[in-house]
Design a protein around this motif. Structure first.
Motif, PDB file in Angstrom:
ATOM      1  N   ARG A 199     -27.753 -31.515 -57.284  1.00 31.42           N
ATOM      2  CA  ARG A 199     -27.208 -32.664 -58.428  1.00 31.42           C
ATOM      3  C   ARG A 199     -26.143 -31.664 -59.347  1.00 31.42           C
ATOM      4  O   ARG A 199     -25.246 -31.885 -60.435  1.00 31.42           O
ATOM      5  CB  ARG A 199     -27.671 -33.998 -59.661  1.00 31.42           C
ATOM      6  CG  ARG A 199     -28.567 -34.240 -58.817  1.00 31.42           C
ATOM      7  CD  ARG A 199     -29.592 -35.340 -59.182  1.00 31.42           C
ATOM      8  NE  ARG A 199     -30.844 -35.879 -58.794  1.00 31.42           N
ATOM      9  CZ  ARG A 199     -31.320 -37.099 -59.269  1.00 31.42           C
ATOM     10  NH1 ARG A 199     -31.704 -37.040 -60.813  1.00 31.42           N
ATOM     11  NH2 ARG A 199     -32.345 -37.525 -58.613  1.00 31.42           N
ATOM     12  N   GLU A 249     -17.874 -29.867 -64.332  1.00 32.46           N
ATOM     13  CA  GLU A 249     -19.309 -29.999 -63.322  1.00 32.46           C
ATOM     14  C   GLU A 249     -20.301 -31.247 -63.343  1.00 32.46           C
ATOM     15  O   GLU A 249     -20.567 -31.378 -62.738  1.00 32.46           O
ATOM     16  CB  GLU A 249     -19.459 -29.213 -63.997  1.00 32.46           C
ATOM     17  CG  GLU A 249     -19.327 -27.392 -63.913  1.00 32.46           C
ATOM     18  CD  GLU A 249     -18.509 -26.654 -62.806  1.00 32.46           C
ATOM     19  OE1 GLU A 249     -19.185 -27.523 -61.776  1.00 32.46           O
ATOM     20  OE2 GLU A 249     -17.737 -26.217 -62.569  1.00 32.46           O
ATOM     21  N   ARG A 250     -19.715 -31.870 -64.665  1.00 31.00           N
ATOM     22  CA  ARG A 250     -20.577 -33.306 -64.665  1.00 31.00           C
ATOM     23  C   ARG A 250     -19.853 -33.917 -63.403  1.00 31.00           C
ATOM     24  O   ARG A 250     -20.527 -34.751 -62.439  1.00 31.00           O
ATOM     25  CB  ARG A 250     -20.456 -34.206 -65.600  1.00 31.00           C
ATOM     26  CG  ARG A 250     -21.491 -32.978 -67.196  1.00 31.00           C
ATOM     27  CD  ARG A 250     -21.046 -34.035 -67.995  1.00 31.00           C
ATOM     28  NE  ARG A 250     -22.411 -33.465 -68.984  1.00 31.00           N
ATOM     29  CZ  ARG A 250     -21.923 -33.927 -70.104  1.00 31.00           C
ATOM     30  NH1 ARG A 250     -21.464 -34.215 -70.990  1.00 31.00           N
ATOM     31  NH2 ARG A 250     -22.978 -32.874 -71.497  1.00 31.00           N
ATOM     32  N   ARG A 251     -18.301 -34.185 -62.924  1.00 31.78           N
ATOM     33  CA  ARG A 251     -17.942 -34.535 -62.476  1.00 31.78           C
ATOM     34  C   ARG A 251     -18.147 -34.364 -61.343  1.00 31.78           C
ATOM     35  O   ARG A 251     -17.718 -35.171 -60.128  1.00 31.78           O
ATOM     36  CB  ARG A 251     -16.915 -35.031 -62.512  1.00 31.78           C
ATOM     37  CG  ARG A 251     -15.762 -36.035 -62.503  1.00 31.78           C
ATOM     38  CD  ARG A 251     -16.489 -37.354 -62.478  1.00 31.78           C
ATOM     39  NE  ARG A 251     -16.360 -37.577 -63.633  1.00 31.78           N
ATOM     40  CZ  ARG A 251     -15.147 -38.627 -64.757  1.00 31.78           C
ATOM     41  NH1 ARG A 251     -14.048 -38.761 -64.317  1.00 31.78           N
ATOM     42  NH2 ARG A 251     -15.455 -38.825 -65.916  1.00 31.78           N
ATOM     43  N   ARG A 290     -22.425 -25.302 -70.002  1.00 33.30           N
ATOM     44  CA  ARG A 290     -22.839 -25.617 -71.161  1.00 33.30           C
ATOM     45  C   ARG A 290     -23.065 -24.332 -72.123  1.00 33.30           C
ATOM     46  O   ARG A 290     -22.664 -23.609 -72.975  1.00 33.30           O
ATOM     47  CB  ARG A 290     -24.005 -26.099 -71.350  1.00 33.30           C
ATOM     48  CG  ARG A 290     -23.989 -27.454 -70.283  1.00 33.30           C
ATOM     49  CD  ARG A 290     -25.332 -28.724 -71.832  1.00 33.30           C
ATOM     50  NE  ARG A 290     -25.712 -30.436 -71.434  1.00 33.30           N
ATOM     51  CZ  ARG A 290     -26.039 -30.192 -69.493  1.00 33.30           C
ATOM     52  NH1 ARG A 290     -26.604 -29.650 -69.368  1.00 33.30           N
ATOM     53  NH2 ARG A 290     -26.167 -31.784 -69.664  1.00 33.30           N
ATOM     54  N   ALA A 328     -20.518 -33.329 -59.568  1.00 34.24           N
ATOM     55  CA  ALA A 328     -21.564 -34.148 -59.261  1.00 34.24           C
ATOM     56  C   ALA A 328     -21.898 -34.606 -58.784  1.00 34.24           C
ATOM     57  O   ALA A 328     -22.394 -35.407 -57.734  1.00 34.24           O
ATOM     58  CB  ALA A 328     -23.071 -33.330 -60.287  1.00 34.24           C
ATOM     59  N   GLU A 346     -17.894 -31.126 -68.571  1.00 35.58           N
ATOM     60  CA  GLU A 346     -17.036 -32.671 -68.053  1.00 35.58           C
ATOM     61  C   GLU A 346     -16.333 -32.464 -66.362  1.00 35.58           C
ATOM     62  O   GLU A 346     -16.948 -32.827 -65.477  1.00 35.58           O
ATOM     63  CB  GLU A 346     -15.683 -33.266 -68.820  1.00 35.58           C
ATOM     64  CG  GLU A 346     -15.646 -34.642 -67.841  1.00 35.58           C
ATOM     65  CD  GLU A 346     -16.732 -35.691 -68.703  1.00 35.58           C
ATOM     66  OE1 GLU A 346     -17.020 -36.590 -67.303  1.00 35.58           O
ATOM     67  OE2 GLU A 346     -18.186 -35.320 -69.276  1.00 35.58           O
ATOM     68  N   ILE A 362     -23.561 -26.544 -64.042  1.00 36.49           N
ATOM     69  CA  ILE A 362     -23.659 -27.644 -65.997  1.00 36.49           C
ATOM     70  C   ILE A 362     -24.247 -27.445 -66.417  1.00 36.49           C
ATOM     71  O   ILE A 362     -23.585 -26.575 -67.508  1.00 36.49           O
ATOM     72  CB  ILE A 362     -24.303 -29.315 -65.521  1.00 36.49           C
ATOM     73  CG1 ILE A 362     -23.179 -30.438 -64.682  1.00 36.49           C
ATOM     74  CG2 ILE A 362     -24.177 -29.689 -66.563  1.00 36.49           C
ATOM     75  CD1 ILE A 362     -24.191 -31.443 -64.376  1.00 36.49           C
ATOM     76  N   GLU A 403     -27.261 -29.550 -61.185  1.00 38.05           N
ATOM     77  CA  GLU A 403     -27.165 -29.161 -62.535  1.00 38.05           C
ATOM     78  C   GLU A 403     -27.350 -27.548 -62.673  1.00 38.05           C
ATOM     79  O   GLU A 403     -27.245 -27.112 -63.984  1.00 38.05           O
ATOM     80  CB  GLU A 403     -28.724 -29.677 -62.364  1.00 38.05           C
ATOM     81  CG  GLU A 403     -28.875 -30.313 -62.005  1.00 38.05           C
ATOM     82  CD  GLU A 403     -30.561 -31.102 -61.496  1.00 38.05           C
ATOM     83  OE1 GLU A 403     -31.342 -30.775 -62.171  1.00 38.05           O
ATOM     84  OE2 GLU A 403     -30.866 -32.184 -62.181  1.00 38.05           O
TER      85      GLU A 403
END
Length: 434
Positions: free
Chosen positions: A314, A278-280, A323, A282, A276, A319, A316
Motif C-alpha cells: 500500500r 505518495e499517499r495518492r 513524512r 498508493a 500527499e 509514505i 506505506e
C-alpha cells in the motif's frame, strides 16, 4: 478511421482528462518565483562601474552563477516528466487453426489511466520543485553577490589608500623642494636634504605597493565577473555608512526576503506536498484495454479493464519516508530561520561598533591633522623646527589617514554583512559617493 486510431485517441483523451483534473484542486502551497533572464546586460565592460552595476554584471556574467542556474532547467525537465502520460501497450496474438479451420488473430491496446489524481499531484510537486530550485539559485546568487560587494569595497578602499600615499608623497616632494632652496641659500645643511630624499624614496615605494594592492583588488573583481584581463575602477570614495533602521524593522523585512529563509520554506513546501503525492500513488491505476479478435465465428471487439489490488503493498514505505523527510525539512527550516535571526543580531551589533569606532577616530584623530601639517610646515619654513619634526608630521598625517581607511573598510564590510543578513544586498544596494 481505423479502429486502432480511435482507440489510441480515446485512451489519450481519457488519460489527459482524468490525470490533469486534480491539479487544479491541489492546495496552493508556494507561488513559484518568475524565471530569471539569461542575457548579460553589459557589453562592453564599463571602466568605472558603480556597485549596483558591478553586482548586476556579476549576476549575469559569473560562471559560477551560470552553472547554478542549470538547477532550474533540471527542475523544469522534472516538470515535463511529471506531466507525461503513461505510454499505451500494444499486443498481438496469432494462433494457427487446425487443418481446414481458420486460426485466431487478436490485436489489442491497453492504456493506463491515472484517474485518481496521481498525475496532477506529480505535476504540482514538480512545480514546487521549480520554485525550490529558483530559491536555491537566488541563495547562491546572494552569496556570490555578497563576495562581489565585499571585493568592490576592498577595491574602493585600496584606491583611497593609494591616493592617500600619493598625496603624502607629493607633500614630501614639496618639502624636498623647500629644503633644497634653503640649502642653496645656506640656511639648511645638506643632511636635511639627504634626510628628506630618503623619506621621499620610502614613500614612493609605499605608494607603489598601494598601487599593486589596488591592481590585485581590481583583478578580484574581474575574476568574479568572469572577465579575465579587465581592470575596473570603483566609483566614488568610501564614506561612513548611515545608521540603519531599528532592529525590529530589519528582522520583519528579513524574514520575507532572505534567500536562505525563502529557500528553506520552498523546500519545506515541496516536502509536505510529497506526502500527499505518495499517499495518492498508493491508489491503483486502472488499465483500459480495447482489442479486435478474429476467429472462426468472425470478427469481434473486445473491451477489458484491469486494476492492481493494493492488498499487500500500500505504498506505506514511501509514505513513511516522505513524512520523515518532511519532518526533517521542517526542522531545517526552523534552524535556518533561527540562524538568520542570530546572524542579523550579530551583524547589527558589529556594524554599530565598527561604525562608532570609525566615527570617533575621524573626530578625534583626523580632524586635527590639517592644522598639524600646517603648523609643522610653518615652523620649518620659519626656522623654528627641524626636518625631523616636519617629516614626522607628514608621516603622522599619512599614517592616521591610512588607519582611518582601515577602520572605514571594517565599517563598510560590516554594513555589507548587515545588508546580507537582512536580504537587502543586491542590485538595489548602494554605497555613499561624493
Amino acid at each position: 478511421m481505423p479502429v486502432r486510431t480511435l482507440v489510441v485517441q480515446a485512451c489519450i483523451g481519457l488519460a489527459a482528462a482524468f490525470g490533469a483534473a486534480p491539479a487544479a484542486a491541489a492546495e496552493t502551497v508556494l507561488e513559484a518565483p518568475p524565471a530569471l533572464p539569461v542575457q548579460p546586460g553589459f557589453d562592453p565592460l564599463p571602466d568605472r562601474p558603480t556597485l549596483e552595476e558591478f553586482l548586476e554584471l556579476v549576476r549575469w556574467r559569473s560562471p559560477a552563477l551560470a552553472a547554478e542556474r542549470t538547477r532550474i532547467d533540471a527542475a523544469r525537465a522534472d516538470r515535463i516528466t511529471a506531466g507525461a502520460l503513461p505510454n499505451p501497450t500494444v499486443s498481438g496474438r496469432h494462433q494457427p487453426g487446425r487443418r481446414g479451420e481458420p486460426g485466431e488473430r487478436e490485436l489489442a491496446i491497453e492504456q493506463p489511466l491515472p484517474v485518481f489524481g496521481q498525475r496532477g499531484l506529480r505535476i504540482r510537486n514538480a512545480e514546487l520543485g521549480i520554485g525550490a530550485a529558483q530559491a536555491q539559485v537566488a541563495l547562491g546568487t546572494a552569496d556570490v553577490q555578497r563576495d562581489a560587494a565585499q571585493a568592490y569595497v576592498a577595491l574602493q578602499v585600496a584606491q583611497a589608500r593609494e591616493r592617500r600615499w600619493r598625496e603624502a608623497l607629493a607633500d614630501v616632494e614639496a618639502a624636498e623642494r623647500i629644503v633644497a632652496g634653503q640649502v642653496e641659500a645656506g640656511a639648511r645643511s645638506r643632511y636635511e636634504r639627504t634626510r628628506v630624499a630618503v623619506e621621499r624614496a620610502a614613500l614612493s615605494a609605499q605608494a607603489e605597493a598601494m598601487q599593486a594592492a589596488r591592481a590585485q583588488a581590481a583583478s578580484r573583481l574581474a575574476a568574479l565577473a568572469g572577465a579575465p584581463g579587465w581592470q575596473p575602477q570603483a566609483e566614488g570614495m568610501p564614506r561612513l555608512p548611515a545608521t540603519p533602521p531599528p532592529l525590529g524593522l530589519l528582522w520583519a523585512d528579513a524574514q520575507e526576503r532572505l534567500p536562505a529563509v525563502r529557500a528553506a520554506r520552498a523546500e519545506d513546501a515541496q516536502a509536505r506536498q510529497r506526502i500527499e503525492l505518495e499517499r495518492r500513488e498508493a491508489w491503483p491505476v486502472p488499465v483500459v484495454g480495447v482489442g479486435r479478435l478474429r476467429d472462426a465465428d468472425g470478427r469481434h471487439t473486445v473491451l477489458g479493464v484491469s486494476v492492481t489490488v493494493p492488498l499487500f503493498d500500500r505504498n506505506e514505505g514511501p509514505i513513511a519516508r516522505a513524512r520523515a523527510e518532511a519532518d526533517a525539512q521542517r526542522l531545517r527550516r526552523d534552524a535556518v530561520v533561527r540562524a538568520a535571526e542570530a546572524e542579523l543580531l550579530r551583524a547589527a551589533d558589529q556594524f554599530q561598533r565598527r561604525r562608532a569606532l570609525a566615527d570617533r577616530y575621524a573626530q578625534e584623530a583626523l580632524a586635527p591633522l590639517p592644522e598639524l601639517r600646517r603648523m609643522a610646515q610653518d615652523a620649518y619654513t620659519l626656522g623654528r623646527g627641524g626636518i625631523l619634526e616636519f617629516i614626522d608630521a607628514l608621516q603622522a598625517v599619512a599614517e592616521r589617514q591610512t588607519t582611518y581607511l582601515d577602520l572605514l573598510e571594517d565599517a563598510l564590510q560590516a554594513e555589507l554583512d548587515l545588508r546580507a543578513a537582512t536580504g537587502a544586498l543586491g542590485p538595489q544596494a548602494t554605497l555613499a559617493t561624493p
